[in-house]
Motif scaffolding. Structure first.
Motif, PDB file in Angstrom:
ATOM      1  N   ILE A  22      25.976  26.747  47.744  1.00 52.23           N
ATOM      2  CA  ILE A  22      26.444  27.796  46.817  1.00 52.23           C
ATOM      3  C   ILE A  22      27.798  27.425  46.227  1.00 52.23           C
ATOM      4  O   ILE A  22      28.240  28.041  45.255  1.00 52.23           O
ATOM      5  N   THR A  23      28.452  26.413  46.794  1.00 51.53           N
ATOM      6  CA  THR A  23      29.738  25.954  46.262  1.00 51.53           C
ATOM      7  C   THR A  23      29.568  24.837  45.238  1.00 51.53           C
ATOM      8  O   THR A  23      30.564  24.314  44.737  1.00 51.53           O
ATOM      9  N   ASP A  24      28.316  24.464  44.917  1.00 53.73           N
ATOM     10  CA  ASP A  24      28.072  23.479  43.861  1.00 53.73           C
ATOM     11  C   ASP A  24      28.253  24.150  42.502  1.00 53.73           C
ATOM     12  O   ASP A  24      27.922  25.334  42.320  1.00 53.73           O
ATOM     13  N   SER A  25      28.751  23.400  41.531  1.00 46.72           N
ATOM     14  CA  SER A  25      29.085  23.977  40.221  1.00 46.72           C
ATOM     15  C   SER A  25      27.874  24.538  39.488  1.00 46.72           C
ATOM     16  O   SER A  25      28.022  25.367  38.578  1.00 46.72           O
ATOM     17  N   SER A  26      26.656  24.115  39.844  1.00 52.40           N
ATOM     18  CA  SER A  26      25.458  24.584  39.141  1.00 52.40           C
ATOM     19  C   SER A  26      24.881  25.868  39.736  1.00 52.40           C
ATOM     20  O   SER A  26      23.958  26.452  39.146  1.00 52.40           O
ATOM     21  N   THR A  27      25.375  26.304  40.882  1.00 52.90           N
ATOM     22  CA  THR A  27      24.762  27.429  41.591  1.00 52.90           C
ATOM     23  C   THR A  27      25.326  28.764  41.110  1.00 52.90           C
ATOM     24  O   THR A  27      26.535  28.930  40.949  1.00 52.90           O
ATOM     25  N   ARG A  28      24.418  29.714  40.870  1.00 55.61           N
ATOM     26  CA  ARG A  28      24.791  31.092  40.546  1.00 55.61           C
ATOM     27  C   ARG A  28      23.974  32.019  41.449  1.00 55.61           C
ATOM     28  O   ARG A  28      22.765  31.813  41.622  1.00 55.61           O
ATOM     29  N   VAL A  29      24.627  33.017  42.019  1.00 52.66           N
ATOM     30  CA  VAL A  29      23.956  33.943  42.934  1.00 52.66           C
ATOM     31  C   VAL A  29      24.303  35.372  42.526  1.00 52.66           C
ATOM     32  O   VAL A  29      25.493  35.717  42.423  1.00 52.66           O
ATOM     33  N   GLY A  30      23.277  36.201  42.279  1.00 48.94           N
ATOM     34  CA  GLY A  30      23.528  37.614  42.064  1.00 48.94           C
ATOM     35  C   GLY A  30      23.972  38.253  43.369  1.00 48.94           C
ATOM     36  O   GLY A  30      23.347  38.058  44.407  1.00 48.94           O
ATOM     37  N   GLY A  41      30.266  51.071  46.107  1.00 45.23           N
ATOM     38  CA  GLY A  41      29.536  52.027  45.294  1.00 45.23           C
ATOM     39  C   GLY A  41      28.467  51.393  44.424  1.00 45.23           C
ATOM     40  O   GLY A  41      28.078  51.971  43.400  1.00 45.23           O
ATOM     41  N   GLY A  42      28.003  50.190  44.839  1.00 46.45           N
ATOM     42  CA  GLY A  42      26.912  49.556  44.107  1.00 46.45           C
ATOM     43  C   GLY A  42      27.349  48.522  43.094  1.00 46.45           C
ATOM     44  O   GLY A  42      26.584  48.216  42.152  1.00 46.45           O
ATOM     45  N   ALA A  43      28.556  47.965  43.248  1.00 47.05           N
ATOM     46  CA  ALA A  43      29.013  46.944  42.294  1.00 47.05           C
ATOM     47  C   ALA A  43      28.110  45.716  42.357  1.00 47.05           C
ATOM     48  O   ALA A  43      27.791  45.223  43.432  1.00 47.05           O
ATOM     49  N   LEU A  44      27.692  45.242  41.194  1.00 43.24           N
ATOM     50  CA  LEU A  44      26.861  44.048  41.083  1.00 43.24           C
ATOM     51  C   LEU A  44      27.588  43.017  40.225  1.00 43.24           C
ATOM     52  O   LEU A  44      28.276  43.371  39.258  1.00 43.24           O
ATOM     53  N   GLY A  45      27.414  41.759  40.572  1.00 44.24           N
ATOM     54  CA  GLY A  45      28.033  40.701  39.791  1.00 44.24           C
ATOM     55  C   GLY A  45      27.337  39.380  40.026  1.00 44.24           C
ATOM     56  O   GLY A  45      26.337  39.305  40.752  1.00 44.24           O
ATOM     57  N   VAL A  46      27.869  38.362  39.408  1.00 48.48           N
ATOM     58  CA  VAL A  46      27.306  37.016  39.540  1.00 48.48           C
ATOM     59  C   VAL A  46      28.341  36.139  40.249  1.00 48.48           C
ATOM     60  O   VAL A  46      29.487  36.019  39.790  1.00 48.48           O
ATOM     61  N   LEU A  47      27.919  35.541  41.336  1.00 48.81           N
ATOM     62  CA  LEU A  47      28.818  34.713  42.145  1.00 48.81           C
ATOM     63  C   LEU A  47      28.736  33.270  41.673  1.00 48.81           C
ATOM     64  O   LEU A  47      27.636  32.717  41.520  1.00 48.81           O
ATOM     65  N   ARG A  48      29.900  32.689  41.419  1.00 46.31           N
ATOM     66  CA  ARG A  48      29.951  31.280  40.996  1.00 46.31           C
ATOM     67  C   ARG A  48      31.073  30.587  41.762  1.00 46.31           C
ATOM     68  O   ARG A  48      32.030  31.226  42.205  1.00 46.31           O
ATOM     69  N   PRO A  49      30.967  29.251  41.923  1.00 42.99           N
ATOM     70  CA  PRO A  49      32.012  28.515  42.657  1.00 42.99           C
ATOM     71  C   PRO A  49      33.258  28.316  41.800  1.00 42.99           C
ATOM     72  O   PRO A  49      33.183  28.259  40.572  1.00 42.99           O
ATOM     73  N   THR A  50      34.380  28.216  42.453  1.00 49.06           N
ATOM     74  CA  THR A  50      35.632  27.879  41.752  1.00 49.06           C
ATOM     75  C   THR A  50      36.126  26.523  42.279  1.00 49.06           C
ATOM     76  O   THR A  50      35.540  25.503  41.954  1.00 49.06           O
ATOM     77  N   VAL A  51      37.173  26.503  43.064  1.00 45.90           N
ATOM     78  CA  VAL A  51      37.684  25.236  43.606  1.00 45.90           C
ATOM     79  C   VAL A  51      37.912  25.398  45.101  1.00 45.90           C
ATOM     80  O   VAL A  51      38.082  26.518  45.607  1.00 45.90           O
ATOM     81  N   GLY A  52      37.889  24.258  45.800  1.00 47.16           N
ATOM     82  CA  GLY A  52      38.194  24.274  47.233  1.00 47.16           C
ATOM     83  C   GLY A  52      37.221  25.059  48.069  1.00 47.16           C
ATOM     84  O   GLY A  52      37.599  25.611  49.114  1.00 47.16           O
ATOM     85  N   GLY A  53      35.944  25.143  47.633  1.00 48.38           N
ATOM     86  CA  GLY A  53      34.951  25.851  48.414  1.00 48.38           C
ATOM     87  C   GLY A  53      35.021  27.361  48.290  1.00 48.38           C
ATOM     88  O   GLY A  53      34.358  28.070  49.047  1.00 48.38           O
ATOM     89  N   GLN A  54      35.811  27.875  47.343  1.00 54.05           N
ATOM     90  CA  GLN A  54      35.921  29.315  47.143  1.00 54.05           C
ATOM     91  C   GLN A  54      34.938  29.775  46.063  1.00 54.05           C
ATOM     92  O   GLN A  54      34.378  28.960  45.309  1.00 54.05           O
ATOM     93  N   LEU A  55      34.727  31.094  45.987  1.00 47.69           N
ATOM     94  CA  LEU A  55      33.772  31.671  45.038  1.00 47.69           C
ATOM     95  C   LEU A  55      34.459  32.769  44.225  1.00 47.69           C
ATOM     96  O   LEU A  55      35.473  33.336  44.648  1.00 47.69           O
TER      97      LEU A  55
END
Length: 304
Positions: free
Chosen positions: A190-198, A205-219
């Motif tokens: 999930i820390t690869d630059s091509s990975t996106r996770v809902g 309260g039901g917040a939804l978003g798209v998770l993407r990698p940044t730098v140093g193994g963070q998201l």
């Protein structure tokens, strides 16, 4: 050559003289011992003994002082050899103990790893079966990108199978299978630059978003409107949808991913900026569990 009669006579006289002297000395000694033991403590023999002791005592003291450095040096040399032998013995014992400690630590780590993998079976989403696998290869250029595992299609692994690892909450999402063969597969983290996770955030309260990698193994969790309340430390989980919201995600809903490390926004921003720290450090993984789809719904997810 025969000896002359005169020569023989001289030899006999010398022999007689030596024997006479020895006999006289023995007799004198016997007399002195007899007198010594029969006289009182203040007799002449005892007085002579005390006088001889007084005369010889200084000589004994000087002799002891002369000999003392040599005896000290001898004791130092023998002590040095004993110390070296003791040091070698202690060094060997220390090395053996260190080896035992390292072996015990390795065994404890292996037991902890196996126990952690066993806990994964309690957190498997419905419709999936876990297949435990070891990592046998990694990306040589990016530790956060991909890894090869020793489980493949022969074990039920298919492309788009979610991959989890043991972590603080029991198990957490670390990647997805992007290629599979009979005996091995490739995990894209999930820390690869091509990975996106809902993803969604617990307690928001039901917040939804798209998770993407940044730098140093963070998201980074994007596209969460700023009117949602997201607190630090909240658990981020898979939401079960893809980034464009049109199709079900290959990741089933509810798998823990990480914790909110920070959330905020500027007055002009529409969305929150949410930093997420994954539960599992993909660089340190030695084993993972592949969630192989078993139910029809899970197989449809894997087909994308």
């Amino acid at each position: 050559m025969p000896r002359s009669p005169r020569r023989n006579g001289l030899d006999r006289r010398r022999t007689i003289i030596r024997r006479s002297v020895i006999g006289a000395l023995v007799a004198v000694c016997l007399i002195l011992f007899t007198v010594y033991f029969r006289e009182g403590g203040d007799g002449p023999a005892h007085g002579t003994q005390r006088l001889a002791g007084t005369v010889v005592a200084p000589l004994q003291s000087v002799g002891s002082r002369i000999v003392e450095p040599f005896t000290g040096a001898w004791d130092w040399v023998t002590g040095l050899f004993d110390a070296r032998s003791e040091n070698e013995r202690l060094t060997e014992e220390n090395a053996a103990l260190r080896a035992q400690v390292l072996a015990a630590a390795d065994q404890a780590a292996e037991v902890a790893r196996l126990r952690a993998l066993l806990r994964i079976t309690d957190d498997v989403p419905g419709g999936y079966k876990p297949v435990v696998a070891s990592i046998i290869g990694r990306s040589p250029t990016n530790w956060y990108s991909r890894a090869r595992i020793d489980a493949g299609t022969n074990d039920g692994v298919v492309v788009n199978s979610p991959v989890v690892a043991a972590s603080a909450p029991g198990s957490s999402l670390v990647g997805v299978i992007t290629s599979a063969s009979g005996g091995s597969s490739v995990v894209t983290f999930i820390t690869d630059s091509s990975t996106r996770v809902g993803a969604t955030v617990d307690g928001s309260g039901g917040a939804l978003g798209v998770l993407r990698p940044t730098v140093g193994g963070q998201l980074m969790l994007d596209n969460v409107p700023r009117d949602f309340r997201v607190r630090d430390g909240a658990v981020v989980r898979t939401a079960g949808f893809v980034a464009d919201l049109r199709l079900p995600s290959v990741f089933p809903r509810g798998i823990p991913i990480g914790q909110v490390a920070g959330a905020g926004s500027q007055p002009v921003d529409t969305f929150l900026t949410i930093q997420v720290t994954p539960f599992a450090d993909v660089r340190a993984l030695a084993s993972v569990a592949v969630l192989t789809p078993q139910s029809p719904a899970a197989r449809r997810r894997a087909k994308g």
